[in-house]
Design a protein around this motif. Structure first.
Motif, PDB file in Angstrom:
ATOM      1  N   THR A   3     -58.806  20.765  60.788  1.00  0.00           N
ATOM      2  CA  THR A   3     -59.297  21.646  61.844  1.00  0.00           C
ATOM      3  C   THR A   3     -58.472  21.428  63.096  1.00  0.00           C
ATOM      4  O   THR A   3     -57.677  20.501  63.185  1.00  0.00           O
ATOM      5  CB  THR A   3     -60.770  21.333  62.149  1.00  0.00           C
ATOM      6  N   ASP A   4     -58.682  22.292  64.074  1.00  0.00           N
ATOM      7  CA  ASP A   4     -57.993  22.135  65.359  1.00  0.00           C
ATOM      8  C   ASP A   4     -58.773  21.230  66.308  1.00  0.00           C
ATOM      9  O   ASP A   4     -58.448  21.121  67.479  1.00  0.00           O
ATOM     10  CB  ASP A   4     -57.788  23.504  66.010  1.00  0.00           C
ATOM     11  N   ALA A   5     -59.830  20.618  65.807  1.00  0.00           N
ATOM     12  CA  ALA A   5     -60.696  19.785  66.636  1.00  0.00           C
ATOM     13  C   ALA A   5     -59.943  18.551  67.132  1.00  0.00           C
ATOM     14  O   ALA A   5     -59.107  17.999  66.436  1.00  0.00           O
ATOM     15  CB  ALA A   5     -61.924  19.348  65.851  1.00  0.00           C
ATOM     16  N   THR A   6     -60.273  18.152  68.341  1.00  0.00           N
ATOM     17  CA  THR A   6     -59.751  16.887  68.841  1.00  0.00           C
ATOM     18  C   THR A   6     -60.649  15.775  68.324  1.00  0.00           C
ATOM     19  O   THR A   6     -61.789  16.006  67.933  1.00  0.00           O
ATOM     20  CB  THR A   6     -59.703  16.874  70.379  1.00  0.00           C
ATOM     21  N   PRO A  26     -64.528  13.760  64.951  1.00  0.00           N
ATOM     22  CA  PRO A  26     -64.134  14.987  65.650  1.00  0.00           C
ATOM     23  C   PRO A  26     -65.065  15.199  66.843  1.00  0.00           C
ATOM     24  O   PRO A  26     -66.242  14.839  66.782  1.00  0.00           O
ATOM     25  CB  PRO A  26     -64.307  16.084  64.599  1.00  0.00           C
ATOM     26  N   ASP A  27     -64.537  15.740  67.923  1.00  0.00           N
ATOM     27  CA  ASP A  27     -65.344  15.946  69.126  1.00  0.00           C
ATOM     28  C   ASP A  27     -66.472  16.939  68.915  1.00  0.00           C
ATOM     29  O   ASP A  27     -67.513  16.840  69.550  1.00  0.00           O
ATOM     30  CB  ASP A  27     -64.465  16.398  70.296  1.00  0.00           C
ATOM     31  N   SER A  28     -66.273  17.905  68.058  1.00  0.00           N
ATOM     32  CA  SER A  28     -67.342  18.849  67.764  1.00  0.00           C
ATOM     33  C   SER A  28     -67.445  19.009  66.255  1.00  0.00           C
ATOM     34  O   SER A  28     -66.447  18.934  65.542  1.00  0.00           O
ATOM     35  CB  SER A  28     -67.085  20.200  68.425  1.00  0.00           C
ATOM     36  N   SER A  29     -68.658  19.183  65.780  1.00  0.00           N
ATOM     37  CA  SER A  29     -68.867  19.378  64.346  1.00  0.00           C
ATOM     38  C   SER A  29     -70.102  20.248  64.154  1.00  0.00           C
ATOM     39  O   SER A  29     -70.982  20.291  65.002  1.00  0.00           O
ATOM     40  CB  SER A  29     -69.038  18.030  63.636  1.00  0.00           C
ATOM     41  N   ALA A  56     -55.950  11.731  61.605  1.00  0.00           N
ATOM     42  CA  ALA A  56     -55.713  12.910  60.768  1.00  0.00           C
ATOM     43  C   ALA A  56     -56.904  13.189  59.857  1.00  0.00           C
ATOM     44  O   ALA A  56     -57.331  14.340  59.706  1.00  0.00           O
ATOM     45  CB  ALA A  56     -54.444  12.726  59.945  1.00  0.00           C
ATOM     46  N   VAL A  57     -57.468  12.149  59.261  1.00  0.00           N
ATOM     47  CA  VAL A  57     -58.620  12.317  58.366  1.00  0.00           C
ATOM     48  C   VAL A  57     -59.823  12.842  59.155  1.00  0.00           C
ATOM     49  O   VAL A  57     -60.527  13.752  58.709  1.00  0.00           O
ATOM     50  CB  VAL A  57     -58.947  10.998  57.637  1.00  0.00           C
ATOM     51  N   ALA A  58     -60.067  12.304  60.339  1.00  0.00           N
ATOM     52  CA  ALA A  58     -61.176  12.774  61.167  1.00  0.00           C
ATOM     53  C   ALA A  58     -60.990  14.240  61.539  1.00  0.00           C
ATOM     54  O   ALA A  58     -61.970  14.965  61.729  1.00  0.00           O
ATOM     55  CB  ALA A  58     -61.307  11.914  62.431  1.00  0.00           C
ATOM     56  N   GLY A  59     -59.739  14.701  61.602  1.00  0.00           N
ATOM     57  CA  GLY A  59     -59.449  16.098  61.883  1.00  0.00           C
ATOM     58  C   GLY A  59     -59.933  17.047  60.805  1.00  0.00           C
ATOM     59  O   GLY A  59     -60.004  18.251  61.015  1.00  0.00           O
TER      60      GLY A  59
END
Length: 111
Positions: A3-6, A26-29, A56-59
């Motif tokens: 995702t494009d999530a930070t 991720p900052d938003s989910s 990268a995995v958290a992305g």
């Protein structure tokens, strides 16, 4: 594709006597996320080498837990690894994860 999530990182969380781990989220989910417990290889206390991979995995909208452990401990690091698993299972939901039934263990070498 990620995702494009930070991703936010919580560094140096104690999980056992003298042992620390890092948590990547991720900052938003859209809701609770599966959790990945990511173990480094044979080098002692090398959670930092997994920072790029964990980010990268958290992305991919996953919660990632990366503990230090010491392969040179008398038990080969077994107690550290089991303590990191217990920490992750007990706190998966509070870390933003689905719960203890949605944890994937990943690693390489002796991790």
């Amino acid at each position: 594709m990620p995702t494009d999530a930070t991703v936010s990182v919580e560094l140096g969380v104690p999980y056992g006597p003298g042992k620390l781990l890092d948590i990547y989220r991720p900052d938003s989910s859209p809701g609770p996320l599966p959790t990945v417990l990511l173990w480094h290889g044979v080098g002692p206390d090398e959670r930092d080498v997994l920072a790029t991979l964990a980010t990268a995995v958290a992305g991919y909208s996953l919660t990632v837990v990366v503990p230090d452990w010491r392969s040179d401990a008398p038990d080969g690091g077994g107690a550290h690894l089991l303590a990191s698993l217990a920490f992750t299972r007990e706190r998966a939901a509070a870390l933003g994860g689905i719960g203890e039934d949605a944890i994937v263990l990943a690693g390489w070498s002796r991790g």
